[in-house]
Scaffold this motif. Structure first.
Motif, short mmCIF file in Angstrom:
data_model
loop_
_atom_site.label_atom_id
_atom_site.label_comp_id
_atom_site.label_asym_id
_atom_site.label_seq_id
_atom_site.Cartn_x
_atom_site.Cartn_y
_atom_site.Cartn_z
N ALA A 1 49.49 27.29 16.91
CA ALA A 1 49.80 26.75 15.59
C ALA A 1 48.55 26.61 14.74
O ALA A 1 48.59 26.70 13.52
CB ALA A 1 50.49 25.40 15.72
N ASP A 2 47.42 26.37 15.40
CA ASP A 2 46.17 26.13 14.69
C ASP A 2 45.28 27.36 14.63
O ASP A 2 44.14 27.27 14.20
CB ASP A 2 45.40 24.99 15.36
N SER A 3 45.74 28.50 15.09
CA SER A 3 44.90 29.69 15.12
C SER A 3 45.61 30.90 14.51
O SER A 3 45.61 31.99 15.05
CB SER A 3 44.45 30.00 16.55
N GLY A 4 46.26 30.66 13.37
CA GLY A 4 46.86 31.76 12.62
C GLY A 4 47.99 32.47 13.30
O GLY A 4 48.20 33.67 13.08
N GLY A 5 48.73 31.79 14.14
CA GLY A 5 49.87 32.42 14.80
C GLY A 5 49.50 33.27 15.99
O GLY A 5 50.36 33.96 16.55
N ALA B 1 48.56 25.42 24.89
CA ALA B 1 48.55 26.83 25.29
C ALA B 1 49.95 27.43 25.36
O ALA B 1 50.93 26.74 25.65
CB ALA B 1 47.86 26.97 26.64
N ASP B 2 50.01 28.73 25.09
CA ASP B 2 51.24 29.50 25.28
C ASP B 2 51.28 30.13 26.67
O ASP B 2 52.35 30.45 27.19
CB ASP B 2 51.34 30.62 24.24
N LEU B 3 50.10 30.34 27.25
CA LEU B 3 49.99 30.97 28.56
C LEU B 3 48.73 30.45 29.25
O LEU B 3 47.68 30.32 28.63
CB LEU B 3 49.90 32.49 28.41
N THR C 1 49.97 41.74 30.01
CA THR C 1 50.52 42.55 28.93
C THR C 1 52.00 42.25 28.71
O THR C 1 52.45 42.08 27.57
CB THR C 1 50.35 44.05 29.25
N ASP C 2 52.75 42.16 29.80
CA ASP C 2 54.18 41.87 29.68
C ASP C 2 54.40 40.48 29.05
O ASP C 2 55.28 40.31 28.20
CB ASP C 2 54.84 41.91 31.06
N ARG C 3 53.60 39.53 29.43
CA ARG C 3 53.79 38.17 28.92
C ARG C 3 53.37 38.08 27.45
O ARG C 3 54.03 37.39 26.65
CB ARG C 3 53.00 37.17 29.77
N LEU C 4 52.28 38.74 27.08
CA LEU C 4 51.88 38.74 25.68
C LEU C 4 52.93 39.44 24.82
O LEU C 4 53.23 38.99 23.71
CB LEU C 4 50.53 39.44 25.51
N ALA C 5 53.49 40.52 25.34
CA ALA C 5 54.51 41.24 24.59
C ALA C 5 55.76 40.39 24.38
O ALA C 5 56.43 40.50 23.34
CB ALA C 5 54.88 42.53 25.33
N LEU D 1 55.68 37.02 24.22
CA LEU D 1 55.29 35.94 23.31
C LEU D 1 55.07 36.43 21.88
O LEU D 1 55.23 35.67 20.93
CB LEU D 1 54.01 35.27 23.83
N ASP D 2 54.70 37.69 21.74
CA ASP D 2 54.41 38.28 20.41
C ASP D 2 54.92 39.71 20.40
O ASP D 2 54.16 40.66 20.53
CB ASP D 2 52.90 38.22 20.15
#
Length: 303
Positions: free
Chosen positions: A31-35, A87-89, A150-154, A156-157
């Motif tokens: 939330a504090d780092s530009g999405g 954190a998201d991850l 990679t799978d987790r980032l994909a 999340l975003d």
């Protein structure tokens, strides 16, 4: 073999930490780092892997990131706990290496998923009391980690998934090149006897086919922060005075009178000493760090 010295981790909790959670900002907050996807890694080794995959779309906080710091004497802070809470991850080594991550996760109340790299590796066989938890020197494990991250980032975003996968493909190619180099070294150096102060580069030695001849009582005592039995110290020193071991891998981030004695014995015998670390040196990424390790070992064996 678990590195229990990392288990003694003072945490700043309670009222001060709770107050920070309510008002402070952190680079690990999406939330504090530009999405950006906020990732907290226990060390900059894993932070580097995430950064290589996520690029500008991730905000990475590496809890241990000072190459001059003894990883075993790390003290956490309220700011660290705040980063974990937002954190998201999360990425931890596991295997008893960085149990502070579990403590931080529980005290921060984070809902983020955690990647445990030891579990991901499949290297820790049930009942193996002497398991080497330094899996960040295992390139096949890092390839697995790249895929998982990679799978987790994909997930999340999703809008940047193609970028993550392209970056991951490039990084995997580099990791596979490291594997190819160790395979080639194995053809010429397999069976060469080597030693270390701690089993930090154990998986690299295995990949190169090198035979570790360090007395277990010596390396275990150093890793656990215990006194080395005199007989084990003498046997280790003899590896160099007797020219049995062809190199000594010395953990540059931890030292003791015993490791200094062993290093001195290697120097006096003209045995090459290769410095190794548990976190990235400044200015290095994972691949350049490990390339330097491979080059240093090969150069030492060529002497």
């Amino acid at each position: 073999m678990q590195n229990r010295r990392l288990l003694a981790l003072p945490l700043v909790v309670g009222a001060a930490a709770l107050a920070l959670t309510g008002c402070a900002t952190s680079s690990a907050s999406s939330a504090d780092s530009g999405g950006k996807v906020a990732v907290v890694a226990s060390t900059n080794v894993y932070g580097s892997i995430v950064q290589s995959i996520g690029g500008e779309h991730v905000s990475v906080t590496s809890i241990l990131d000072d190459p001059s710091q003894d990883p075993h004497s790390f003290e956490s802070s309220a700011q660290t706990q705040l980063a974990v809470s937002k954190a998201d991850l999360l990425i931890e080594n596991g295997g008893g290496y960085d149990d502070f991550m579990t403590t931080l996760s529980k005290s921060s109340g984070t809902k983020a998923d955690t990647i445990n790299v030891v579990k991901l590796s499949g290297l820790d066989k049930a009942g193996d009391s002497e398991f080497n938890e330094h899996v960040f020197y295992s390139y096949p494990t890092m390839v697995k980690l790249v895929g998982d991250v990679t799978d987790r980032l994909a997930t999340l975003d999703s809008k940047d998934a193609d970028t993550f996968r392209a970056n991951a493909k490039a990084l995997t190619t580099k990791l596979q090149d490291l594997e190819s180099q160790t395979d080639a070294a194995k053809q010429s150096d397999a069976g060469t006897k080597v030693a270390y102060t701690e089993p930090v580069p154990g998986y690299l030695f295995d990949a190169m086919g090198l035979e570790n001849v360090t007395p277990e009582a010596f390396s275990e005592a150093i890793e656990e922060g215990n006194d080395v039995p005199p007989a084990a110290l003498n046997d280790t020193i003899k590896l160099f005075s007797g020219h049995t071991a062809k190199l000594l891998a010395y953990n540059e981030q931890t030292s003791s009178p015993e490791t200094e004695q062993v290093k001195k014995a290697a120097d006096q015998a003209g045995i090459p000493v290769v410095g190794v670390t548990e976190t990235l040196p400044k200015g290095e990424d994972y691949v350049s760090w490990q390339q330097a390790n491979i080059d240093a070992v090969k150069a030492a064996l060529a002497k």
